[in-house]
Scaffold this motif. Structure first.
Motif, mmCIF file in Angstrom:
data_model
loop_
_atom_site.group_PDB
_atom_site.id
_atom_site.type_symbol
_atom_site.label_atom_id
_atom_site.label_comp_id
_atom_site.label_asym_id
_atom_site.label_seq_id
_atom_site.Cartn_x
_atom_site.Cartn_y
_atom_site.Cartn_z
ATOM 1 N N GLN A 1 30.751 48.038 47.562
ATOM 2 C CA GLN A 1 30.590 47.751 48.984
ATOM 3 C C GLN A 1 29.156 47.418 49.379
ATOM 4 O O GLN A 1 28.882 47.208 50.558
ATOM 5 C CB GLN A 1 31.091 48.932 49.819
ATOM 6 C CG GLN A 1 32.534 49.297 49.527
ATOM 7 C CD GLN A 1 33.151 50.173 50.595
ATOM 8 O OE1 GLN A 1 33.616 49.668 51.613
ATOM 9 N NE2 GLN A 1 33.141 51.462 50.366
ATOM 10 N N ILE B 1 35.738 43.775 44.115
ATOM 11 C CA ILE B 1 35.716 43.558 45.563
ATOM 12 C C ILE B 1 37.114 43.878 46.084
ATOM 13 O O ILE B 1 38.075 43.155 45.804
ATOM 14 C CB ILE B 1 35.320 42.109 45.901
ATOM 15 C CG1 ILE B 1 33.989 41.744 45.214
ATOM 16 C CG2 ILE B 1 35.257 41.920 47.403
ATOM 17 C CD1 ILE B 1 32.818 42.613 45.607
ATOM 18 N N GLU B 2 37.225 44.985 46.844
ATOM 19 C CA GLU B 2 38.554 45.426 47.261
ATOM 20 C C GLU B 2 38.559 46.096 48.632
ATOM 21 O O GLU B 2 39.413 46.943 48.913
ATOM 22 C CB GLU B 2 39.153 46.365 46.205
ATOM 23 C CG GLU B 2 38.241 47.483 45.733
ATOM 24 C CD GLU B 2 38.827 48.233 44.533
ATOM 25 O OE1 GLU B 2 40.067 48.239 44.361
ATOM 26 O OE2 GLU B 2 38.040 48.819 43.775
ATOM 27 N N GLY C 1 33.275 45.313 51.172
ATOM 28 C CA GLY C 1 32.933 44.619 49.941
ATOM 29 C C GLY C 1 32.907 43.118 50.118
ATOM 30 O O GLY C 1 32.009 42.435 49.604
ATOM 31 N N LEU C 2 33.873 42.576 50.849
ATOM 32 C CA LEU C 2 33.873 41.141 51.138
ATOM 33 C C LEU C 2 32.630 40.738 51.920
ATOM 34 O O LEU C 2 32.008 39.704 51.647
ATOM 35 C CB LEU C 2 35.119 40.765 51.935
ATOM 36 C CG LEU C 2 36.442 40.677 51.173
ATOM 37 C CD1 LEU C 2 37.596 40.544 52.156
ATOM 38 C CD2 LEU C 2 36.435 39.500 50.202
ATOM 39 N N GLU D 1 29.711 42.093 51.920
ATOM 40 C CA GLU D 1 28.487 42.211 51.118
ATOM 41 C C GLU D 1 28.565 41.450 49.800
ATOM 42 O O GLU D 1 27.641 41.518 48.990
ATOM 43 C CB GLU D 1 28.207 43.693 50.822
ATOM 44 C CG GLU D 1 27.946 44.536 52.058
ATOM 45 C CD GLU D 1 26.625 44.188 52.726
ATOM 46 O OE1 GLU D 1 25.740 43.627 52.045
ATOM 47 O OE2 GLU D 1 26.479 44.475 53.925
ATOM 48 N N MET D 2 29.653 40.723 49.594
ATOM 49 C CA MET D 2 29.933 40.149 48.280
ATOM 50 C C MET D 2 28.844 39.218 47.766
ATOM 51 O O MET D 2 28.484 39.261 46.583
ATOM 52 C CB MET D 2 31.269 39.416 48.343
ATOM 53 C CG MET D 2 31.703 38.752 47.062
ATOM 54 S SD MET D 2 33.409 38.175 47.180
ATOM 55 C CE MET D 2 33.375 37.210 48.694
ATOM 56 N N ILE E 1 26.043 41.303 46.466
ATOM 57 C CA ILE E 1 26.464 41.999 45.249
ATOM 58 C C ILE E 1 26.416 41.046 44.059
ATOM 59 O O ILE E 1 25.941 41.392 42.973
ATOM 60 C CB ILE E 1 27.880 42.576 45.428
ATOM 61 C CG1 ILE E 1 27.859 43.740 46.425
ATOM 62 C CG2 ILE E 1 28.470 43.029 44.097
ATOM 63 C CD1 ILE E 1 29.237 44.214 46.846
ATOM 64 N N LEU F 1 32.557 38.951 39.074
ATOM 65 C CA LEU F 1 33.240 39.678 40.130
ATOM 66 C C LEU F 1 34.721 39.795 39.786
ATOM 67 O O LEU F 1 35.292 38.919 39.154
ATOM 68 C CB LEU F 1 33.103 38.955 41.471
ATOM 69 C CG LEU F 1 31.685 38.767 42.031
ATOM 70 C CD1 LEU F 1 31.749 37.986 43.340
ATOM 71 C CD2 LEU F 1 30.982 40.096 42.226
ATOM 72 N N PHE G 1 38.624 40.889 41.569
ATOM 73 C CA PHE G 1 39.319 40.942 42.854
ATOM 74 C C PHE G 1 40.322 42.088 42.849
ATOM 75 O O PHE G 1 41.255 42.100 42.038
ATOM 76 C CB PHE G 1 40.034 39.615 43.096
ATOM 77 C CG PHE G 1 40.652 39.483 44.467
ATOM 78 C CD1 PHE G 1 39.901 39.688 45.606
ATOM 79 C CD2 PHE G 1 41.983 39.131 44.616
ATOM 80 C CE1 PHE G 1 40.452 39.541 46.867
ATOM 81 C CE2 PHE G 1 42.550 38.976 45.868
ATOM 82 C CZ PHE G 1 41.783 39.194 47.001
ATOM 83 N N LEU H 1 42.571 45.731 48.607
ATOM 84 C CA LEU H 1 42.091 44.914 49.716
ATOM 85 C C LEU H 1 43.191 44.718 50.755
ATOM 86 O O LEU H 1 42.954 44.826 51.963
ATOM 87 C CB LEU H 1 41.590 43.566 49.218
ATOM 88 C CG LEU H 1 41.073 42.636 50.317
ATOM 89 C CD1 LEU H 1 39.849 43.228 51.002
ATOM 90 C CD2 LEU H 1 40.753 41.260 49.766
ATOM 91 N N LEU I 1 35.811 34.755 46.849
ATOM 92 C CA LEU I 1 35.294 35.317 45.601
ATOM 93 C C LEU I 1 34.834 34.204 44.669
ATOM 94 O O LEU I 1 33.786 34.314 44.014
ATOM 95 C CB LEU I 1 36.392 36.148 44.931
ATOM 96 C CG LEU I 1 35.948 37.484 44.330
ATOM 97 C CD1 LEU I 1 35.683 38.462 45.472
ATOM 98 C CD2 LEU I 1 37.009 38.052 43.398
#
Length: 279
Positions: free
Chosen positions: A100, A120-121, A125-126, A128-129, A132, A141, A143, A148, A172
């Motif tokens: 996250q 990313i879930e 997280g999305l 800040e992706m 990250i 990455l 998914f 999610l 993603l």
């Protein structure tokens, strides 16, 4: 900072999960034909079995046959001890669930000195992706489609290839490309015995720009690997394109009656690299 490298020439196409509290399955998982085995300390292990599972994994780690380890998320009681375990040379890479923000990702890299695959879930997280994806040490990455959907309150049609998550999958792929990462890893298909659905899901992932998929059973591996493996005809095309483009000194050239310029050459080169070959 410098992350550990696995030494793999070709990127994994099929990652197989095995529960950390079932050590009798580790050897079978290693022999399954999976491109990479992920020993799961997180969702597959009940809270009261976490410590025993970690101890069992520690006893069976082998530098000659390194494994990916999915640790418990940052903020859980098991996070720090999981990181210490992952310093072992028998750990090839660390999969970080519930990623996250960059703080936890940096902590994993700086503590373990291993490559990291953040999952990313969540909505956070999305959000800040992109940050990250740019952390040094992050190689890919992944998914987390199931979590999610739960976090966002999305009810996916079981027969619709999760079209409700299309926008997030595409994000993603975009974030990975902008950060210069390998194509991301798509989430699991939970219908273990429905290989026709698995193939449709995997082909959908490939068309979207994913390069691999998480698997929950060995019987899923062959289907996933076949979808993400270029056909002999595709490889032959890629070799001929690269050879012709090089012979032309980087100028546009015709192959099979089709113009080949730099973008086409780059696509052909990517096809060869996906199976560990150079142009």
């Amino acid at each position: 900072m410098t992350a550990h490298t696995t030494g793999l020439k070709a990127l994994p196409r099929a990652y197989l999960f095995v529960p950390a509290d079932r050590p009798e399955r580790f050897a079978k998982a290693r022999a399954s034909g999976a491109d990479a085995v992920i020993v799961d300390l997180e969702d597959a292990v009940a809270p009261d079995a976490k410590v025993r599972a970690r101890d069992a994994l520690a006893a069976l780690l082998d530098e000659a046959a390194p494994l990916v380890v999915r640790i418990n998320a940052a903020g859980t009681p098991w996070f720090d001890d999981d990181l210490e375990l992952c310093r072992h040379p028998g750990v090839a890479a660390v999969m970080l669930p519930k990623a996250q923000g960059i703080d936890a990702v940096c902590t994993v890299v700086e503590t373990t000195f291993k490559d990291v695959l953040p999952i990313i879930e969540s909505a956070r997280g999305l959000h800040e992706m992109e940050n990250i994806a740019r952390v040094p040490g992050v190689i890919r990455l992944a998914f987390g489609s199931v979590d999610l959907a739960l976090d966002l309150g999305i009810d996916c049609d079981p027969d619709g290839a999760e079209i409700e998550l299309l926008a997030f999958r595409s994000q993603l792929v975009l974030a990975s490309r902008l950060a210069g990462l390998a194509a991301p890893v798509d989430g699991v298909s939970t219908a273990i015995d429905d290989l026709q659905r698995l193939q449709a899901d995997t082909e959908h992932s490939r068309r979207l720009g994913f390069g691999a998929k998480l698997c929950i059973h060995p019987k899923q591996l062959a289907t996933v690997q076949a979808v993400f493996t270029p056909t002999p005809e595709r490889l032959d095309w890629a070799r001929r394109v690269c050879k012709a483009f090089a012979s032309a000194g980087g100028s546009a050239v015709a192959v099979d009656g089709q113009m080949v310029d730099l973008p086409v050459y780059q696509r052909a080169h990517a096809v060869l690299r996906s199976v560990g070959l150079e142009a």
